[in-house]
Write an enzyme that holds these catalytic residues in place. Structure first.
Site, short mmCIF file in Angstrom:
data_model
loop_
_atom_site.label_atom_id
_atom_site.label_comp_id
_atom_site.label_asym_id
_atom_site.label_seq_id
_atom_site.Cartn_x
_atom_site.Cartn_y
_atom_site.Cartn_z
N GLU A 77 6.02 4.68 7.24
CA GLU A 77 5.54 5.80 6.42
C GLU A 77 6.32 7.07 6.73
O GLU A 77 6.38 7.53 7.87
CB GLU A 77 4.05 6.00 6.65
CG GLU A 77 3.22 4.87 6.05
CD GLU A 77 1.77 4.91 6.41
OE1 GLU A 77 0.98 4.25 5.71
OE2 GLU A 77 1.40 5.57 7.40
N THR A 104 -0.88 -1.92 9.38
CA THR A 104 -1.41 -3.08 8.67
C THR A 104 -0.19 -3.76 8.09
O THR A 104 0.52 -3.14 7.36
CB THR A 104 -2.33 -2.52 7.61
OG1 THR A 104 -3.37 -1.88 8.29
CG2 THR A 104 -2.89 -3.61 6.73
N THR A 117 0.87 -1.17 0.00
CA THR A 117 0.00 0.00 0.00
C THR A 117 0.91 1.23 0.00
O THR A 117 1.34 1.68 -1.05
CB THR A 117 -0.97 0.00 1.20
OG1 THR A 117 -0.24 -0.24 2.40
CG2 THR A 117 -2.04 -1.06 1.04
N SER A 129 -7.89 9.38 -0.03
CA SER A 129 -7.97 9.98 -1.36
C SER A 129 -6.71 9.73 -2.18
O SER A 129 -6.68 10.07 -3.34
CB SER A 129 -8.23 11.49 -1.24
OG SER A 129 -7.23 12.10 -0.47
N ASN A 133 -0.75 10.15 5.79
CA ASN A 133 -1.97 9.74 6.48
C ASN A 133 -3.07 10.79 6.55
O ASN A 133 -4.23 10.47 6.81
CB ASN A 133 -1.62 9.27 7.90
CG ASN A 133 -0.98 7.90 7.88
OD1 ASN A 133 -1.66 6.91 7.69
ND2 ASN A 133 0.33 7.86 8.03
N LYS A 171 4.24 -7.13 3.74
CA LYS A 171 3.99 -5.72 3.48
C LYS A 171 3.69 -5.06 4.82
O LYS A 171 3.20 -5.67 5.77
CB LYS A 171 2.83 -5.51 2.50
CG LYS A 171 1.45 -5.91 2.98
CD LYS A 171 0.72 -4.89 3.83
CE LYS A 171 0.70 -3.53 3.18
NZ LYS A 171 0.05 -2.54 4.13
#
Length: 407
Positions: A276, A190, A153, A407, A402, A179
């Site tokens: 991230e 996740t 992702t 979107s 985040n 992942k």
């Protein structure tokens, strides 16, 4: 043990595939398949979050039932979490589609999903994706690598590894892919991990090896303090290496467990380092603890501290934040006995001794903390136990990703 090139297709009899089903992403692959030519013993560990995705509930049912597994279907983009009976029904629809396309039992199809919570899967695209995957699957390294890419992702790179070991004169291979980048926190984070092996091993030994090792690998990483609804680690063993069957009491169990640990630790560190917005893998080792649990608690507390993570992002040896995080961890220790070191490929430097600062070079500390992999070592001088946790620095990039994830 030998690390070899590859991932989930490295072990005998395993194939993989990827496809672009356009579930959420329009410009990349977003579905993957792992397939075994013969049925497998399967083991799994799953999120501790009370809110569990439909695919987690489905996989827990498969693992608990004792059914032989033969395929894994994974999608990215939509998590199939908080989707009620409809979402769980889509798991059955996916398994049925895989069973039809592959000629296998639907009860042995495992499912993984990752992405946005609360949206229903476009099941028509999922079913079409399963059919495409079945037609494209093969046992090549390239297909395994593309499968690892398809489950990403916000990850910036695929994560895969494979190792070989000898079991009673037979070569046994273990491979894996994972992942994870955000919503990562100890206690299954996740994060998805899929591991394949051609070892002949009992279900009991397979589950024990996985459950025991998760505590020292995936449960020791954190990116942001959020334990996901979808965390799953699934391990499949098809027995095609034709080794003497590994049991919990056999001499070869330790060899297998050590190889599995190599796979899990590598993937866990890759997830932590790819957090991230991250620019560095942050490793924390606590030594000299009185118990293993004390060492784990202290290491986790440091690696989860947002203030410490921000300091690592700024290459700032702000050691007070580390001592503070240790202090509120709940573990008992004497802060006036703590020694702290920072190290990386740029060198090693002691920052505090017996709880107070030593005369160190701020410039050298900054150089050490400016590397892509940074380590902190805290010695609490209480005993001989140690533990390591992994995380990453905290940057503006985390907020950027985040703030508009949907979107």
């Amino acid at each position: 043990m030998k690390i070899i090139e590859g991932g989930v297709t490295a072990a005998k009899g395993f194939e993989a595939a990827s496809t672009a089903a356009k579930i959420k992403y329009q410009d990349r692959t977003d579905m993957a398949m792992i397939y075994s030519q013969v049925p497998c013993e399967c083991a799994g560990t799953f999120t501790t979050n009370v809110v569990k995705a439909a695919c987690v509930k489905w996989d827990q049912q498969v693992v608990k039932s004792g059914a032989k597994a033969q395929a894994v279907i994974v999608n990215s983009g939509i998590a199939n979490a908080c989707t009620g009976a409809e979402g769980f029904g889509y798991c059955k629809d996916t398994a049925d589609a895989a069973a039809e396309a592959l000629g296998i039992n639907a009860d042995g199809v495992l499912i993984g999903s990752t992405g946005v919570i609360g949206k229903q899967l476009p099941i028509d695209r999922i079913v079409a994706g399963v059919k495409a995957l079945a037609e494209k699957k093969n046992d090549t390294l390239a297909n395994g690598t593309e499968a690892a890419k398809a489950i990403m992702t916000t990850d910036t790179c695929e994560k895969q590894i494979a190792v070989e070991i000898e079991v009673a004169g037979k070569t046994v291979t273990i491979g894996g892919m994972a992942k994870g980048s955000g919503m990562i926190h100890p206690n299954m984070c996740t994060m998805l991990s899929f591991i394949t092996t051609d070892a002949a091993i009992t279900k009991e030994a397979l589950q024990k090896a996985l459950s025991d090792d998760v505590n020292d690998t995936y449960n020791m990483i954190s990116v942001d303090g959020d334990t996901s609804t979808n965390d799953s680690v699934v391990l499949l063993a098809n027995g095609m290496a034709e080794n003497e069957v590994i049991t919990v009491d056999s001499e070869s169990y330790k060899t297998f467990a050590e190889a599995l640990h190599e796979i899990n630790e590598y993937l866990a560190k890759k997830i932590a380092g790819d957090g991230e917005g991250a620019t560095a893998l942050f490793e924390v080792t606590v030594v000299g603890a009185d118990t293993k649990e004390t060492a784990k608690t202290l290491a986790k507390s440091i690696v989860c501290s947002n203030l410490t993570k921000a300091a690592i992002a700024g290459h700032d040896a702000n050691w007070g934040r580390i001592l503070c995080a240790m202090g509120y961890s709940g573990a008992q220790f004497d802060p006036e006995k703590v020694d702290l070191f920072f190290e990386s490929k740029a060198g090693k430097i002691q920052i505090i001794e017996n709880g107070t600062a030593v005369d160190y070079s701020e410039e050298k500390a900054t150089e050490i903390l400016s590397q892509e992999e940074v380590k902190a070592v805290a010695d609490v001088k209480m005993g001989s136990e140690s533990a390591t946790a992994w995380g990453c620095d905290l940057t503006h990039g985390y907020i950027d990703i985040n703030a508009d994830y949907r979107s």
